[in-house]
Design a protein around this motif. Structure first.
Motif, PDB file in Angstrom:
ATOM      1  N   ASP A 121       0.608  -0.584  -0.018  1.00  0.00           N
ATOM      2  CA  ASP A 121       0.096   0.148   0.460  1.00  0.00           C
ATOM      3  C   ASP A 121       0.899   1.193  -0.050  1.00  0.00           C
ATOM      4  N   GLN A 195      -8.386   5.562  -3.193  1.00  0.00           N
ATOM      5  CA  GLN A 195      -7.261   4.598  -3.214  1.00  0.00           C
ATOM      6  C   GLN A 195      -6.942   4.358  -4.571  1.00  0.00           C
ATOM      7  N   GLY A 265      -8.112  -6.358   1.798  1.00  0.00           N
ATOM      8  CA  GLY A 265      -6.824  -4.857   1.906  1.00  0.00           C
ATOM      9  C   GLY A 265      -5.680  -4.939   0.717  1.00  0.00           C
ATOM     10  N   GLY A 269      -6.956  -1.377  -0.971  1.00  0.00           N
ATOM     11  CA  GLY A 269      -4.937  -0.904  -0.605  1.00  0.00           C
ATOM     12  C   GLY A 269      -4.886   0.320  -2.165  1.00  0.00           C
TER      13      GLY A 269
END
Length: 297
Positions: A121, A195, A265, A269
Motif C-alpha cells: 500500500d 485509493q 486489503g 489499498g
C-alpha cells in the motif's frame, strides 16, 4: 521482432492466451508448457508444484515467458489457497529458471511474471521500480517470486520481471467482474474510492512483454502499468461514462472485509505505481487513458 521460437508458461491464462495469439499472428513459433501429456509438437510437459520441467522441450527457444500462477482473486484467501498462490509461482519459476540454465544453448531472455503488489500500500505516494518492497502477503510473495529466477540470472541469461498492474480486459482479472456489474447499473466505488488503482490495457500488456523480449539491453524489473494511475472513484466515473450507466452505489469497506477477508486489503489499498523504466526504454502505450482502455476491452 525477428521470427523466433518462444516458450510460454501460463499460455491459457488471460495474459498468456493474448500473448500467444499476438505472437502466432506474426508468424512466431510458440511452445506451450502444459501440465498434461503433450498432444502436439509445440507442447512441453511441466509440473510447477513438483518443480518438474521437460527441459529438452525448451531447446532452441529464443525466449521463455513465465506467466503461470493460481489466480490471486479467484477465491477467498484461506491458508491453503495462499500456499497454492505462492507455490504455483515460486516453485514454478524456480523450476523454469533451473531448466533454462541447464541448457547447452539457453534462451537469450527469461521473462518472469511478477506484480505491482510488491510495493504494498503506497497511499498517495508515486512509486517506480526504485521503490523498496512493502509489507504483507503480496509483497513477500512477489519478492520470493522474483528471487526464484536466480538460476537463470546466475547462468547469464537476461532476465526481466513483469510487475503488472490491474489488467483492463473483458475475459479475466478484476475487470471481468466489474463489467457485468457496471453494465447492469450496479457499479460503484469501493470504500471511500480514494485509493489508487494502477491499470493497464491488455493490448498494452502484451505489447510491453514483446517489447521487453525484443530489446536486448533491457533486464530487471519493469512496472507494466499505464502512465497515469487513477483513484477508484475516477475509475468508477470512467466506467459509467464509457458504458453509459449510472454509478450510484458504493461498497463500504466493512462489507468488503466481511466478504473478501484478507484480500479486501488489496482492493482497498492504494498503489500509485508508474512505469518509469518502460517509458524510458521507448515504449509507447496505445491505450494510456482509462476511457480508451475500457473501450478497448
Amino acid at each position: 521482432m525477428e521470427r523466433t521460437r518462444i516458450a510460454v508458461a501460463g499460455a491459457s491464462g488471460l495474459i498468456g492466451s493474448a500473448l500467444v495469439r499476438s505472437l502466432a499472428a506474426d508468424g512466431h513459433e510458440v511452445v506451450r508448457l502444459v501440465r498434461r501429456a503433450p498432444r502436439e509438437g509445440n507442447e512441453v510437459r511441466w509440473d510447477p508444484e513438483r518443480q518438474q520441467v521437460d527441459a529438452g522441450g525448451l531447446a532452441g527457444c529464443d525466449a521463455v515467458v513465465n506467466l503461470a500462477g493460481a489466480g490471486i482473486g479467484d477465491r477467498r484467501w484461506s491458508a491453503e489457497y495462499k500456499r497454492r498462490i505462492r507455490d504455483s509461482r515460486v516453485l514454478g519459476t524456480a523450476a523454469l529458471a533451473e531448466a533454462v540454465a541447464s541448457l547447452d544453448s539457453p534462451p537469450r531472455v527469461f521473462v518472469s511474471g511478477s506484480a505491482m503488489g510488491i510495493y504494498g500500500d503506497t497511499g498517495d505516494r508515486v512509486v517506480n521500480e526504485d521503490a523498496p518492497p512493502g509489507d504483507g502477503f503480496l509483497p513477500s510473495l512477489c519478492e520470493e517470486w522474483e528471487e526464484a529466477a536466480a538460476p537463470a540470472q546466475e547462468a547469464g541469461i537476461r532476465t526481466v520481471f513483469l510487475r503488472t498492474g490491474l489488467v483492463v480486459a473483458r475475459g479475466g482479472g478484476a475487470w471481468a467482474r466489474l463489467f457485468p456489474l457496471f453494465r447492469a447499473g450496479l457499479g460503484g466505488r469501493m470504500g471511500d474510492g480514494r485509493q489508487y488503482w494502477s491499470y493497464i490495457a491488455l493490448h498494452d500488456e502484451v505489447a510491453a512483454i514483446r517489447h521487453l523480449v525484443d530489446h536486448e539491453t533491457l533486464s530487471g524489473p519493469f512496472n507494466l502499468t499505464a502512465p497515469q494511475p487513477l483513484t477508484n472513484r475516477e475509475v468508477t466515473r470512467a466506467m459509467g461514462r464509457v458504458l453509459h450507466r449510472p454509478t450510484p452505489f458504493a461498497v463500504p469497506a466493512p462489507v468488503l472485509r466481511a466478504v473478501l477477508g484478507e484480500m479486501a486489503g488489496e482492493v482497498l489499498g492504494s498503489m500509485r505505481v508508474v512505469p518509469k523504466r518502460l517509458l524510458e526504454s521507448g515504449f509507447t502505450f496505445a491505450f494510456p487513458g482509462i476511457d480508451d482502455a475500457i473501450r478497448a476491452a
